[in-house]
Design a protein around this motif. Structure first.
Motif, PDB file in Angstrom:
ATOM      1  N   UNK C 303      -9.966 -18.146   3.205  1.00 51.36           N
ATOM      2  CA  UNK C 303      -8.582 -17.635   3.172  1.00 51.36           C
ATOM      3  C   UNK C 303      -7.784 -18.544   2.253  1.00 51.36           C
ATOM      4  N   UNK C 304      -7.548 -18.130   1.025  1.00 50.97           N
ATOM      5  CA  UNK C 304      -7.037 -19.070   0.016  1.00 50.97           C
ATOM      6  C   UNK C 304      -5.581 -19.509   0.194  1.00 50.97           C
ATOM      7  N   UNK C 305      -4.807 -18.810   1.014  1.00 50.09           N
ATOM      8  CA  UNK C 305      -3.433 -19.283   1.248  1.00 50.09           C
ATOM      9  C   UNK C 305      -3.490 -20.509   2.143  1.00 50.09           C
ATOM     10  N   UNK C 306      -2.946 -21.614   1.669  1.00 51.33           N
ATOM     11  CA  UNK C 306      -3.109 -22.908   2.344  1.00 51.33           C
ATOM     12  C   UNK C 306      -1.827 -23.329   3.061  1.00 51.33           C
ATOM     13  N   UNK C 307      -1.992 -24.164   4.085  1.00 52.73           N
ATOM     14  CA  UNK C 307      -0.831 -24.816   4.687  1.00 52.73           C
ATOM     15  C   UNK C 307      -0.492 -26.075   3.890  1.00 52.73           C
ATOM     16  N   UNK C 308       0.510 -26.804   4.317  1.00 56.30           N
ATOM     17  CA  UNK C 308       0.988 -27.944   3.527  1.00 56.30           C
ATOM     18  C   UNK C 308      -0.020 -29.100   3.463  1.00 56.30           C
ATOM     19  N   UNK C 309      -1.002 -29.093   4.355  1.00 56.06           N
ATOM     20  CA  UNK C 309      -2.019 -30.145   4.317  1.00 56.06           C
ATOM     21  C   UNK C 309      -3.170 -29.778   3.389  1.00 56.06           C
ATOM     22  N   UNK C 310      -3.242 -28.528   2.953  1.00 58.57           N
ATOM     23  CA  UNK C 310      -4.307 -28.108   2.061  1.00 58.57           C
ATOM     24  C   UNK C 310      -5.417 -27.337   2.757  1.00 58.57           C
ATOM     25  N   UNK C 311      -5.204 -26.938   4.020  1.00 60.02           N
ATOM     26  CA  UNK C 311      -6.200 -26.156   4.753  1.00 60.02           C
ATOM     27  C   UNK C 311      -5.794 -24.680   4.780  1.00 60.02           C
ATOM     28  N   UNK C 312      -6.778 -23.788   4.799  1.00 57.87           N
ATOM     29  CA  UNK C 312      -6.516 -22.347   4.880  1.00 57.87           C
ATOM     30  C   UNK C 312      -5.649 -22.062   6.099  1.00 57.87           C
ATOM     31  N   UNK C 313      -4.457 -21.498   5.867  1.00 60.64           N
ATOM     32  CA  UNK C 313      -3.512 -21.354   6.976  1.00 60.64           C
ATOM     33  C   UNK C 313      -3.981 -20.299   7.968  1.00 60.64           C
ATOM     34  N   UNK C 314      -4.454 -19.169   7.468  1.00 61.42           N
ATOM     35  CA  UNK C 314      -4.954 -18.138   8.375  1.00 61.42           C
ATOM     36  C   UNK C 314      -6.323 -18.534   8.920  1.00 61.42           C
ATOM     37  N   UNK C 315      -7.103 -19.219   8.113  1.00 61.51           N
ATOM     38  CA  UNK C 315      -8.438 -19.641   8.532  1.00 61.51           C
ATOM     39  C   UNK C 315      -8.397 -20.549   9.743  1.00 61.51           C
ATOM     40  N   UNK C 316      -7.482 -21.506   9.727  1.00 57.28           N
ATOM     41  CA  UNK C 316      -7.366 -22.433  10.858  1.00 57.28           C
ATOM     42  C   UNK C 316      -6.942 -21.692  12.117  1.00 57.28           C
ATOM     43  N   UNK C 317      -6.002 -20.771  11.958  1.00 57.03           N
ATOM     44  CA  UNK C 317      -5.525 -20.051  13.143  1.00 57.03           C
ATOM     45  C   UNK C 317      -6.599 -19.130  13.702  1.00 57.03           C
ATOM     46  N   UNK C 318      -7.345 -18.505  12.803  1.00 51.05           N
ATOM     47  CA  UNK C 318      -8.455 -17.649  13.239  1.00 51.05           C
ATOM     48  C   UNK C 318      -9.514 -18.480  13.967  1.00 51.05           C
ATOM     49  N   UNK C 319      -9.852 -19.631  13.413  1.00 52.64           N
ATOM     50  CA  UNK C 319     -10.846 -20.499  14.062  1.00 52.64           C
ATOM     51  C   UNK C 319     -10.356 -20.982  15.423  1.00 52.64           C
ATOM     52  N   UNK C 320      -9.073 -21.331  15.481  1.00 53.74           N
ATOM     53  CA  UNK C 320      -8.525 -21.795  16.751  1.00 53.74           C
ATOM     54  C   UNK C 320      -8.616 -20.705  17.810  1.00 53.74           C
ATOM     55  N   UNK C 321      -8.326 -19.480  17.386  1.00 54.43           N
ATOM     56  CA  UNK C 321      -8.373 -18.372  18.337  1.00 54.43           C
ATOM     57  C   UNK C 321      -9.803 -18.142  18.834  1.00 54.43           C
ATOM     58  N   UNK C 322     -10.746 -18.098  17.900  1.00 52.58           N
ATOM     59  CA  UNK C 322     -12.154 -17.869  18.274  1.00 52.58           C
ATOM     60  C   UNK C 322     -12.677 -19.004  19.144  1.00 52.58           C
ATOM     61  N   UNK C 323     -12.353 -20.257  18.741  1.00 49.10           N
ATOM     62  CA  UNK C 323     -12.843 -21.405  19.512  1.00 49.10           C
ATOM     63  C   UNK C 323     -12.317 -21.360  20.939  1.00 49.10           C
ATOM     64  N   UNK C 324     -11.081 -20.905  21.061  1.00 48.15           N
ATOM     65  CA  UNK C 324     -10.493 -20.836  22.391  1.00 48.15           C
ATOM     66  C   UNK C 324     -11.108 -19.697  23.204  1.00 48.15           C
ATOM     67  N   UNK C 325     -11.270 -18.514  22.574  1.00 53.74           N
ATOM     68  CA  UNK C 325     -11.836 -17.353  23.281  1.00 53.74           C
ATOM     69  C   UNK C 325     -13.274 -17.602  23.716  1.00 53.74           C
ATOM     70  N   UNK C 326     -14.052 -18.236  22.863  1.00 53.36           N
ATOM     71  CA  UNK C 326     -15.483 -18.403  23.142  1.00 53.36           C
ATOM     72  C   UNK C 326     -15.833 -19.828  23.549  1.00 53.36           C
ATOM     73  N   UNK C 327     -14.819 -20.620  23.798  1.00 54.62           N
ATOM     74  CA  UNK C 327     -15.006 -21.992  24.280  1.00 54.62           C
ATOM     75  C   UNK C 327     -15.991 -22.783  23.417  1.00 54.62           C
ATOM     76  N   UNK C 328     -15.706 -22.840  22.130  1.00 47.07           N
ATOM     77  CA  UNK C 328     -16.627 -23.525  21.219  1.00 47.07           C
ATOM     78  C   UNK C 328     -16.418 -25.036  21.173  1.00 47.07           C
ATOM     79  N   UNK C 329     -15.264 -25.531  21.641  1.00 47.76           N
ATOM     80  CA  UNK C 329     -14.949 -26.951  21.507  1.00 47.76           C
ATOM     81  C   UNK C 329     -16.049 -27.844  22.067  1.00 47.76           C
TER      82      UNK C 329
END
Lengths: 331, 331, 331, 331
Positions: C303-329
């Motif tokens: 996801x090429x749109x980045x946040x201010x730190x240089x990480x994919x802004x939508x990518x991080x949120x998508x990963x956070x959602x999946x990690x939370x739903x499927x307890x990947x942590x």
């Protein structure tokens, strides 16, 4: 001294593990003379630098202890872990994380510079002093004793007894820790503190001065390994989400500015204090069959001779050895 | 209002200079609205931002005053100059300079960072807060009033009257300046302080809260222009070597982190305070014949609207204009 | 599009998961407009900011893909992970770790300051640019192509095909990345580089410019989740110890100066690049029964749109959602 | 060796001064063994560390020389003064000062950190390397030789001969000064450079490598003491305002991060270079009658053994002694 029922194994194997751990403690005790006891709090200087003790407590009930396990020592920075947990439990996770960040700093734990350098909106993390004092200021209550009460209650629930405040260490710390007062006034000026500075610092110095043993740290560790549930009673003592955030913080920021090396070479969430204590958390593992603490364990270590970063020098090496032998790393 | 005997010129010329200065004050008063009064000490916020006043006092006895010259204001950072002079006079120059450096920092006056960043052996200079508090701690006496006594005595000798402490500003400052307490505890921890922290800070806040006028600052300036000798009485009030070191410090560090620009564009030793005062020193000049203050002068300015560095915004522009018109620069 | 045999579940469940992931991608694609594509490399600016794609590849063979999965993008900082692995494999772990530390910095990835600030003996970690360029200089070979060869070979082994160098991006990067040249000369001066600077930088810009897809990143991830073993072929591609150190580094330093937040809120080892790619690694989990990727998985996101730190802004949120739903942590 | 007509005094007095200076040079030559010759440019390492020479040139025509005065040495950082003057003369003062600040930094001359630390709009001052390289980029011309031409012309006008480029030093410097290349690329990235980086650096290394003697430096100094006018010919070589700004800069920033101490203890504008040269400027003085250089002078010093800040260790002490004996300080 092995106790409990080692479900995964026979009594004999437990004895065999005990022998191993005894050997390792004996070996790494020699490393204590490469470090020095903390000098910045007068009373801490008086402790015997050769001490080294460890307790490993499995989620399966197995317990192995070795070395100077009767010795009491104060929590010091390990208390930052407990304060963070209590603040999350009483004020809510989002309240706390809106006021303190969770980023490692690359700087020493007592740095003021990084606050000014980055014109921060919040302190870097709850385990540097600036962040820890900010978290302590979030505790509810108008006196330091009222603020500390939920910390003592949490400890009592976890340990089965109410630990004592070491008044001598508290007074020594209160009267000598000028850097923490400097940090406190800095936090006050930039508006980070949620309660009176003097009461906050009093609370902070007291939380650092609570006496524990390696058994206590191991018990705290095994509860965190169980995501907040006491494996003996099955009671949830710390909310699951708080326990997991705490472990993430321990891994990234728990060992001062050696946290990255500890994550790489040992690989388990841990928090240390300048009294020489370390609490480490090995969560359940899936892979190899033949490991003694496959089901997860908590580890308490005490070794007051510190390395230059402020971590127990023999304690870290002992933990690294055990983590490697028993494949405790979460990675 | 021109007073004194202008040896180099007739009374008429003095009147003619007065008209010029009146015009310039009128012109630069419009610049006050580009700045803001200091906000970090509550009481300082209440002053009228449009004020602008100046007194120029020649070594030849000529005096020109214009604008809001009756207004009293507190010394604030200008007191750092006096404390440094008194410390050198009572403890000796080498005692003081062994304990505080004389280097510009490039950082804001209230920075803590630069202390930590450089693992300093001594604070950067006597005009950043860390250095100024260190110098204040060198003053002799067991109470803040005893420590302040030689400062009041020096002021009385220079001004012919004993200025008052502005108790309201002192209390406002004492109760609000948390950054200075942070710096104080930091200095205490690294062992830079020569006396009790609380008494040092009390003294520091009091020295900042002494009331003066632009006439007073001009008189201090003209004495420094005379290397410490009162040009009226010929009495040496400040030892020559102390006066000259003080002027060197004013030039390199006197105007916060705009000192380099002030040296370049104005070119005279000066010290400012966040109340809006500036004391400037124009030493005797050799070159052009036709200049009103060829023989040297002191200048006091007051203009409480500050620029972003903490210097009087209209005051600096007025000084720059006068220095350029009358060629006051030492370069 | 679900492929493979989902041992833990039926084909129907796989379809059901696919629907979920499709929904989430659709939802988080809206977040792309809160970020911006990287601007510091001219060619990267031309990409469509609304793109978002993901592939999840289980150790059990199950594969779920959704969104813009055909899109090629360059590795950028994700290549730092591969170079570190190759350097450890060819020079030895201790050789590498003697020359680059493993501590998070608290500073931006392209900081030079932290090198000077701390008078470092080695760069902070292999994932800030200074550390990454140092690691690249350890690769063997006298030309950039010889140095890159083992990286391409590793990729070919992992992906089953040899990815291409994106020459346009390479040239754009080579001609525009002045900060990296500044870092390079700084490293050269303090003696950290193990080979010629120009060849090192050429290699560095080329490694950043290798084209991949989310499928490729997912495959890299699932191999790391298996401690270096390809779960399909059971071949060990990366030595177990190297894979585990790499995962520790990803967790503490993989997401620029948002690594602590990613560890806390998502909780899996990951490495991102400014092209918008993220590779994440979810190791096997022991706890809950009812989770789709209990046995571990690799995830590739783009996801090429980045946040201010240089990480994919939508990518991080998508990963956070999946990690939370499927307890990947992992915590 | 005293030359010229000492208007203020007889030939006999001049001889008597010569004896004094000879004694002082003899005495301070012993101090050379407390310093070290510059090591970062290979060729500079080869010079004899015991050398010490001085020339004092009065506006009144008197000239005193003593010690190793025949020795040639390269300008190094002293060239920053000339480049700044030429840039002001060719581009205009405001053009230059809009692109480089005039504030002392508190950091070492080759610091990159302060650029990043403060997110600067322009480099701190023309005498730190970052600022000097920026000023060099402002010189007009498409090749380094074209850019250098006005510097050589200015030198020829001042010295009466055209000094040579030391090609060996230039090549040594060009091939070894990686830190300056790092700074250059950093400046390029943040958009401070006004011309091509490679040509700018070539020009910079060449300007540093111009050969001079202490006589030359004294002549440059006495012209600056005369506000840009050659006291022999009465020709204005440097515009008055440029000369005065240059002197202000020398005082606040001329002696690296020891500029504050030099201003305090010596008190004259000066600029040093790591080859061991110092040019100092004593403007006319008004006060005491009985001083040899009351009318102002320029001083050139050469002593290649440096202190830790990069200034000639014996040179600074010799200057301090002379300034004190003859009351040269501008304060």
């Amino acid at each position: 001294m092995v106790q409990g029922t080692a479900n995964w194994n026979t009594e004999q194997t437990a004895e065999w593990l005990q022998e191993y751990v005894d050997d390792w403690v004996k070996f790494y005790r020699k490393h204590t003379n490469e470090g020095n006891v903390a000098s910045y709090i007068p009373l801490l200087k008086e402790v015997d630098p050769d001490l080294l003790g460890i307790t490993i407590m499995g989620r399966n009930g197995m317990k192995i202890s070795s070395g100077d396990i009767g010795q009491q020592f104060t929590l010091q920075s390990i208390s930052k872990l407990l304060t963070f947990i209590v603040a999350c439990m009483t004020r809510g996770i989002s309240y706390v994380l809106n006021r303190v960040d969770v980023e490692p700093t690359g700087e020493a734990f007592n740095s003021i510079m990084h606050l000014e350098l980055n014109e921060l909106k919040k302190p870097f993390n709850p385990f540097v002093n600036a962040g820890a004092i900010t978290v302590t200021s979030m505790l509810e209550g108008k006196t330091s004793d009222l603020k500390l009460e939920p910390i003592f209650e949490l400890l009592e629930k976890m340990l089965g007894y109410r630990p004592s405040l070491n008044v001598d260490v508290y007074e020594s710390e209160r009267d000598s820790s000028m850097r923490n007062r400097a940090i406190g006034y800095y936090l006050l000026e930039i508006g980070f503190l949620e309660s009176d500075l003097n009461i906050t610092l009093e609370t902070y110095f007291k939380q650092c001065s609570i006496d524990v043993t390696v058994d206590d740290l191991a018990k705290i560790g095994v509860i965190l390994a169980s995501d907040g549930v006491d494996p003996d009673t099955r009671e949830e003592i710390i909310p699951r989400q708080v326990a997991r955030i705490a472990k993430a913080l321990m891994l990234t920021c728990g060992m001062y500015d050696a946290s990255g090396k500890f994550a790489t070479y040992v690989g388990v969430p841990a928090k240390s204090g300048v009294s020489g204590g370390i609490v480490a958390v090995a969560p359940p593992r899936v892979r190899e069959e033949n490991l003694p603490f496959l089901d997860g364990c908590g580890i308490g270590v005490f070794g007051p001779a510190l390395d230059e970063k402020g971590n127990s020098i023999a304690g870290i090496r002992l933990l690294r050895h055990i983590a490697s032998q028993w494949d405790l790393s979460i990675f």
